[in-house]
Design a protein around this motif. Structure first.
Motif, PDB file in Angstrom:
ATOM      1  N   LYS A  22       0.819  -1.213   0.000  1.00 50.24           N
ATOM      2  CA  LYS A  22       0.000   0.000   0.000  1.00 50.24           C
ATOM      3  C   LYS A  22       0.854   1.265   0.000  1.00 50.24           C
ATOM      4  N   ASN A  23       2.179   1.091  -0.034  1.00 50.94           N
ATOM      5  CA  ASN A  23       3.088   2.236  -0.023  1.00 50.94           C
ATOM      6  C   ASN A  23       2.811   3.155   1.168  1.00 50.94           C
ATOM      7  N   THR A  24       2.585   2.545   2.321  1.00 50.15           N
ATOM      8  CA  THR A  24       2.173   3.294   3.500  1.00 50.15           C
ATOM      9  C   THR A  24       2.926   2.801   4.731  1.00 50.15           C
ATOM     10  N   VAL A  25       3.240   3.750   5.607  1.00 51.98           N
ATOM     11  CA  VAL A  25       3.855   3.463   6.896  1.00 51.98           C
ATOM     12  C   VAL A  25       2.910   3.960   7.986  1.00 51.98           C
ATOM     13  N   TYR A  26       2.862   3.224   9.085  1.00 55.25           N
ATOM     14  CA  TYR A  26       1.932   3.542  10.159  1.00 55.25           C
ATOM     15  C   TYR A  26       2.669   3.776  11.473  1.00 55.25           C
ATOM     16  N   LEU A  27       2.045   4.542  12.345  1.00 55.93           N
ATOM     17  CA  LEU A  27       2.509   4.692  13.716  1.00 55.93           C
ATOM     18  C   LEU A  27       1.288   4.519  14.619  1.00 55.93           C
ATOM     19  N   GLN A  28       1.208   3.364  15.264  1.00 60.47           N
ATOM     20  CA  GLN A  28       0.147   3.111  16.229  1.00 60.47           C
ATOM     21  C   GLN A  28       0.582   3.656  17.573  1.00 60.47           C
ATOM     22  N   MET A  29      -0.206   4.547  18.137  1.00 62.39           N
ATOM     23  CA  MET A  29       0.146   5.210  19.392  1.00 62.39           C
ATOM     24  C   MET A  29      -0.902   4.864  20.438  1.00 62.39           C
ATOM     25  N   ASN A  30      -0.484   4.155  21.463  1.00 58.88           N
ATOM     26  CA  ASN A  30      -1.375   3.763  22.561  1.00 58.88           C
ATOM     27  C   ASN A  30      -0.930   4.426  23.853  1.00 58.88           C
ATOM     28  N   SER A  31      -1.828   4.423  24.819  1.00 58.98           N
ATOM     29  CA  SER A  31      -1.537   4.993  26.147  1.00 58.98           C
ATOM     30  C   SER A  31      -0.937   6.387  26.018  1.00 58.98           C
ATOM     31  N   LEU A  32      -1.580   7.198  25.229  1.00 65.88           N
ATOM     32  CA  LEU A  32      -1.054   8.525  24.948  1.00 65.88           C
ATOM     33  C   LEU A  32      -1.032   9.393  26.197  1.00 65.88           C
ATOM     34  N   LYS A  33      -0.017  10.254  26.268  1.00 72.24           N
ATOM     35  CA  LYS A  33       0.175  11.158  27.394  1.00 72.24           C
ATOM     36  C   LYS A  33       0.169  12.601  26.881  1.00 72.24           C
ATOM     37  N   PRO A  34      -0.139  13.557  27.758  1.00 78.97           N
ATOM     38  CA  PRO A  34      -0.103  14.965  27.308  1.00 78.97           C
ATOM     39  C   PRO A  34       1.246  15.365  26.716  1.00 78.97           C
ATOM     40  N   GLU A  35       2.317  14.781  27.205  1.00 79.38           N
ATOM     41  CA  GLU A  35       3.641  15.131  26.681  1.00 79.38           C
ATOM     42  C   GLU A  35       3.901  14.567  25.285  1.00 79.38           C
ATOM     43  N   ASP A  36       2.992  13.776  24.771  1.00 78.34           N
ATOM     44  CA  ASP A  36       3.088  13.315  23.378  1.00 78.34           C
ATOM     45  C   ASP A  36       2.538  14.352  22.400  1.00 78.34           C
ATOM     46  N   THR A  37       1.942  15.418  22.921  1.00 80.47           N
ATOM     47  CA  THR A  37       1.394  16.466  22.069  1.00 80.47           C
ATOM     48  C   THR A  37       2.491  17.104  21.227  1.00 80.47           C
ATOM     49  N   ALA A  38       2.288  17.105  19.907  1.00 83.15           N
ATOM     50  CA  ALA A  38       3.292  17.631  18.979  1.00 83.15           C
ATOM     51  C   ALA A  38       2.757  17.528  17.560  1.00 83.15           C
ATOM     52  N   VAL A  39       3.475  18.133  16.646  1.00 80.98           N
ATOM     53  CA  VAL A  39       3.272  17.859  15.228  1.00 80.98           C
ATOM     54  C   VAL A  39       4.147  16.657  14.877  1.00 80.98           C
ATOM     55  N   TYR A  40       3.533  15.646  14.286  1.00 80.19           N
ATOM     56  CA  TYR A  40       4.238  14.423  13.925  1.00 80.19           C
ATOM     57  C   TYR A  40       4.546  14.424  12.430  1.00 80.19           C
ATOM     58  N   TYR A  41       5.797  14.126  12.133  1.00 76.51           N
ATOM     59  CA  TYR A  41       6.275  14.121  10.757  1.00 76.51           C
ATOM     60  C   TYR A  41       6.729  12.731  10.349  1.00 76.51           C
ATOM     61  N   CYS A  42       6.394  12.376   9.140  1.00 75.47           N
ATOM     62  CA  CYS A  42       6.896  11.166   8.508  1.00 75.47           C
ATOM     63  C   CYS A  42       8.097  11.545   7.642  1.00 75.47           C
ATOM     64  N   ALA A  43       9.095  10.651   7.572  1.00 78.07           N
ATOM     65  CA  ALA A  43      10.289  10.942   6.782  1.00 78.07           C
ATOM     66  C   ALA A  43      10.820   9.666   6.141  1.00 78.07           C
ATOM     67  N   ALA A  44      11.501   9.838   5.020  1.00 75.88           N
ATOM     68  CA  ALA A  44      12.063   8.706   4.286  1.00 75.88           C
ATOM     69  C   ALA A  44      13.559   8.927   4.064  1.00 75.88           C
ATOM     70  N   THR A  45      14.325   7.855   4.195  1.00 75.77           N
ATOM     71  CA  THR A  45      15.767   7.927   4.013  1.00 75.77           C
ATOM     72  C   THR A  45      16.236   6.899   3.004  1.00 75.77           C
ATOM     73  N   ASN A  46      17.262   7.274   2.241  1.00 79.43           N
ATOM     74  CA  ASN A  46      17.871   6.347   1.299  1.00 79.43           C
ATOM     75  C   ASN A  46      18.879   5.425   1.993  1.00 79.43           C
ATOM     76  N   ARG A  47      19.167   5.706   3.257  1.00 82.58           N
ATOM     77  CA  ARG A  47      20.159   4.906   3.969  1.00 82.58           C
ATOM     78  C   ARG A  47      19.622   3.514   4.258  1.00 82.58           C
ATOM     79  N   VAL A  48      20.494   2.547   4.180  1.00 85.60           N
ATOM     80  CA  VAL A  48      20.117   1.169   4.440  1.00 85.60           C
ATOM     81  C   VAL A  48      20.036   0.911   5.941  1.00 85.60           C
ATOM     82  N   VAL A  49      20.943   1.528   6.692  1.00 88.58           N
ATOM     83  CA  VAL A  49      21.003   1.311   8.127  1.00 88.58           C
ATOM     84  C   VAL A  49      19.997   2.225   8.812  1.00 88.58           C
ATOM     85  N   LEU A  50      19.297   1.723   9.815  1.00 82.60           N
ATOM     86  CA  LEU A  50      18.354   2.536  10.576  1.00 82.60           C
ATOM     87  C   LEU A  50      19.064   3.763  11.137  1.00 82.60           C
TER      88      LEU A  50
END
Length: 124
Positions: free
Chosen positions: A76-104
């Protein structure tokens, strides 16, 4: 031209869950290592999670380990982020990013493409 579009953000109460999605176009997502980052007001952008191009390797920030899960669906050419047990300190703008690097990689500068971000707000 590679484009990343995030979705799934919103307002949720503490303890709740959200699932973010990142749709990739322009190249197959299987070509990239993928990451999620976040940035709260007045703070620097920080690493949240990453997944290798093949999927079996993942890495998480200590602050989200055990609560967040990154996954990918190359068909589906899609990446997901499942977020559970969320806390107020998780409040933010979340960005997805892609890298050409093989290593994490957890370094924002190592990512080649970025989405526009999606707001996540966790109320107490």
């Amino acid at each position: 031209q590679v484009h990343l579009v995030e979705s799934g953000g919103g307002l949720v109460q503490a303890g709740g869950s959200l699932r973010l999605a990142c749709a990739v176009s322009g190249r197959t997502v299987s070509s990239f290592g993928m990451g999620w980052f976040r940035q709260a007001p007045g703070k620097e952008r920080e690493f949240v999670a990453a997944i290798s191009w093949s999927g079996p390797s993942t890495r998480y920030a200590d602050s989200v380990k055990g609560r967040f899960t990154i996954s990918r669906n190359n068909a589906k050419n899609t990446v997901y982020l499942q977020m559970n047990s969320l806390k107020p300190e998780d409040t933010a703008v979340y960005y997805c990013a892609a890298t050409n690097r093989v290593v994490l990689t957890t370094t924002p500068g190592n990512y080649n493409y970025w989405g526009q971000g999606t707001q996540v707000t966790v109320s107490s």
